[in-house]
Scaffold this motif. Sequence first.
Motif, PDB file in Angstrom:
ATOM      1  N   VAL B   7     -19.009 -23.843  45.651  1.00 17.18           N
ATOM      2  CA  VAL B   7     -18.392 -24.557  44.539  1.00 17.18           C
ATOM      3  C   VAL B   7     -19.413 -24.982  43.471  1.00 17.18           C
ATOM      4  CG1 VAL B   7     -17.284 -26.762  43.933  1.00 17.18           C
ATOM      5  CG2 VAL B   7     -16.407 -25.379  45.836  1.00 17.18           C
ATOM      6  N   PHE B   8     -19.033 -24.752  42.219  1.00 16.94           N
ATOM      7  CA  PHE B   8     -19.745 -25.330  41.073  1.00 16.94           C
ATOM      8  C   PHE B   8     -18.836 -26.418  40.527  1.00 16.94           C
ATOM      9  CE2 PHE B   8     -21.389 -21.098  41.550  1.00 16.94           C
ATOM     10  CZ  PHE B   8     -22.736 -21.203  41.225  1.00 16.94           C
ATOM     11  N   LYS B   9     -19.326 -27.649  40.487  1.00 22.41           N
ATOM     12  CA  LYS B   9     -18.453 -28.759  40.102  1.00 22.41           C
ATOM     13  C   LYS B   9     -18.794 -29.261  38.698  1.00 22.41           C
ATOM     14  CE  LYS B   9     -15.717 -32.410  41.445  1.00 22.41           C
ATOM     15  NZ  LYS B   9     -15.350 -33.293  42.535  1.00 22.41           N
ATOM     16  N   CYS B  37     -22.345 -17.510  30.169  1.00 21.78           N
ATOM     17  CA  CYS B  37     -21.272 -18.412  30.622  1.00 21.78           C
ATOM     18  C   CYS B  37     -21.840 -19.780  31.035  1.00 21.78           C
ATOM     19  CB  CYS B  37     -20.551 -17.748  31.800  1.00 21.78           C
ATOM     20  SG  CYS B  37     -19.018 -18.544  32.242  1.00 21.78           S
ATOM     21  N   MET B  38     -21.256 -20.837  30.533  1.00 21.76           N
ATOM     22  CA  MET B  38     -21.570 -22.249  30.867  1.00 21.76           C
ATOM     23  C   MET B  38     -22.982 -22.686  30.456  1.00 21.76           C
ATOM     24  SD  MET B  38     -18.641 -22.806  32.344  1.00 21.76           S
ATOM     25  CE  MET B  38     -18.595 -24.362  33.153  1.00 21.76           C
ATOM     26  N   ASN B  48     -27.128 -18.575  39.548  1.00 20.65           N
ATOM     27  CA  ASN B  48     -26.731 -18.924  40.921  1.00 20.65           C
ATOM     28  C   ASN B  48     -25.359 -18.417  41.346  1.00 20.65           C
ATOM     29  OD1 ASN B  48     -29.159 -20.269  41.228  1.00 20.65           O
ATOM     30  ND2 ASN B  48     -28.319 -22.218  40.507  1.00 20.65           N
ATOM     31  N   VAL B  49     -24.535 -18.013  40.375  1.00 17.88           N
ATOM     32  CA  VAL B  49     -23.158 -17.645  40.728  1.00 17.88           C
ATOM     33  C   VAL B  49     -23.130 -16.296  41.442  1.00 17.88           C
ATOM     34  CG1 VAL B  49     -22.621 -16.492  38.516  1.00 17.88           C
ATOM     35  CG2 VAL B  49     -20.782 -17.550  39.832  1.00 17.88           C
ATOM     36  N   SER B  50     -22.245 -16.182  42.455  1.00 24.87           N
ATOM     37  CA  SER B  50     -22.034 -14.867  43.063  1.00 24.87           C
ATOM     38  C   SER B  50     -20.541 -14.647  43.307  1.00 24.87           C
ATOM     39  CB  SER B  50     -22.854 -14.711  44.339  1.00 24.87           C
ATOM     40  OG  SER B  50     -22.694 -15.824  45.173  1.00 24.87           O
ATOM     41  N   CYS B  77     -18.267 -13.117  35.524  1.00 27.05           N
ATOM     42  CA  CYS B  77     -19.378 -13.682  36.310  1.00 27.05           C
ATOM     43  C   CYS B  77     -19.152 -13.522  37.798  1.00 27.05           C
ATOM     44  CB  CYS B  77     -19.469 -15.191  36.093  1.00 27.05           C
ATOM     45  SG  CYS B  77     -20.319 -15.627  34.639  1.00 27.05           S
ATOM     46  N   GLY B  78     -17.910 -13.321  38.190  1.00 27.97           N
ATOM     47  CA  GLY B  78     -17.596 -13.186  39.601  1.00 27.97           C
ATOM     48  C   GLY B  78     -16.810 -14.351  40.173  1.00 27.97           C
TER      49      GLY B  78
END
Lengths: 416, 166
Positions: B7-9, B37-38, B48-50, B77-78
Amino acid sequence: MTMTQKILAAHAGLEKVVPGQLIEAKLDIVLGNDITAPVAIKEFEKASFENVFDKDRIAIVLDHFVPNKDIKAAEQSKICRNFACKHCLSKFFDVGKMGIEHALLPEQGIVTAGDCIIGADSHTCTYGALGAFSTGVGSTDMAAAMATGKAWFKVPSAIKIELCGSLPKNTGGKDVILTIIGMIGVDGALYKSMEFCGDGVSSLSMDDRLCICNMAIEAGAKNGIFPVDDVTRSYLENRAERIPVIYEADCDAEYEKTIEINLSEIVPTVSCPHLPENTKPARDLADIKIDQVVIGSCTNGRMEDMTAAYEILKGKKVKEGVRCIIIPATMQIMRECVEKGYVTAFIDAGAIVSTPTCGPCLGGYMGILASGERCVATTNRNFVGRMGHPASEVYLASPQTAAASALTGYITEYKE
Amino acid sequence: MQTEGKVFKYRDNVDTDVIIPARYLNTSDAKELAAHCMEDIDGEFVKNVSGGDIIVAGHNFGCGSSREHAPLAILTCGIGCVIAKSFARIFYRNAINIGLPILECPEAAEEICEGDRVIVNFDTGEITNLSTSKKYFAQPFPPFIQQIIKSGGLLASLKERDETDG
């Protein structure tokens, strides 16, 4: 039913609609710009649609990054230009004819009372000022609408905004809508329509109403809408290309809540970073030093806004160290500014005047902020990084407040 | 259909200007957009996103501009799902129209933390926080919208309908 619900029912071929109902409605105008239309065109072509539903009811306006700011932007404009040419779109507006879409469409009579309109731009809600239902959508909705002439909607519930009194001198539609957003918050009207009514409506000019409806989205609303009165009729006369259809809210229309606004109590209002709901009276911000002023945009780039700026800047000098950027929203407004001597007065005051563009409002070009810089702008959003560096700040205000601030270098309430 | 990931909060009122800043809107290339993105609120997000990861946020997610580039950047981004207390209406529409799953669930959005591992089942609306073993239930989409998602987006569903109508 509310005014919005009546327009939606009529365009869905239904006698009655209720909030929450999903309907498919016929559209009078479908709009896109140089950022959103290329995505819609790609989708339209990917889905192998061959024809648009009506070549006279699709408006594509190049306004965000034109005259093109770089090669990539030029390629986006080219996609729009080629599509407009291929489908013989009669309402394609390129450099020379373009203006900021939400100033241009009402001015050119392309939108009128009673219309059901979608646009791939969030500020499409502007045309509610004319008594139309009009709302922002994304590019895929635009693509589908270009093919079918229809869109699906969830019928919105409503907030009634009852206006009384009349605005004090040196305040305008911007101060009204910022005050309302400050009261209800950036999601205070989420999914709902904002239905303006009351004795105070007649005192508001069409430019005030366009500005107010323009920022309905900044309260999360689906649309904002004004009743049709003599001000609307005289605006539409000899302008609207289709016969206006007038809808009125039923006496027993249901509203989730009513907000009463006494226009005579409105004061010059400013939204502080980084949300439009962070409003304060301009006079309480007199110690905020600024680097730039922008007067323009789909919110406040109309003739009354230019006149307000002219009255304050003529014969004066922009404070040393402040950049003042003035952007008339359409070529017609630009021309009028030239003819009336406004452009000369702006230049003499030390401001610059640009041809129409959304440019700095969304941090595109023509006035990008560096880190730590502050701008007072008549635009509509002050999110993090909206006009440039993520560590820059935008204060939203009326043309009067913006022009007065340009002269002092601090946020300033205009007093004669 | 389901997604599982970390989770990205984020806060309330995450606007489309921070999801994808307008300075990058001179392209409509999804991969180029996804690379930024972001970045104005979380410079580490893209690194860090996967695939399958989940964004959890507060009220009014996606407010501001109608740019479809915003859900498109998130999807590319996935990100497998966005869970929020509420969504801005144009973002909500755009996400459905392009096939980015989004769920409104105030309780889950309040309690789930940055870095938690979460599974979301789109058919049932069930959200399971593997890090705390707590389950939440979001309102499933109405049939009308399920049809759009099943077809793979609005245009595909229109085409299908067109062909059925003959």
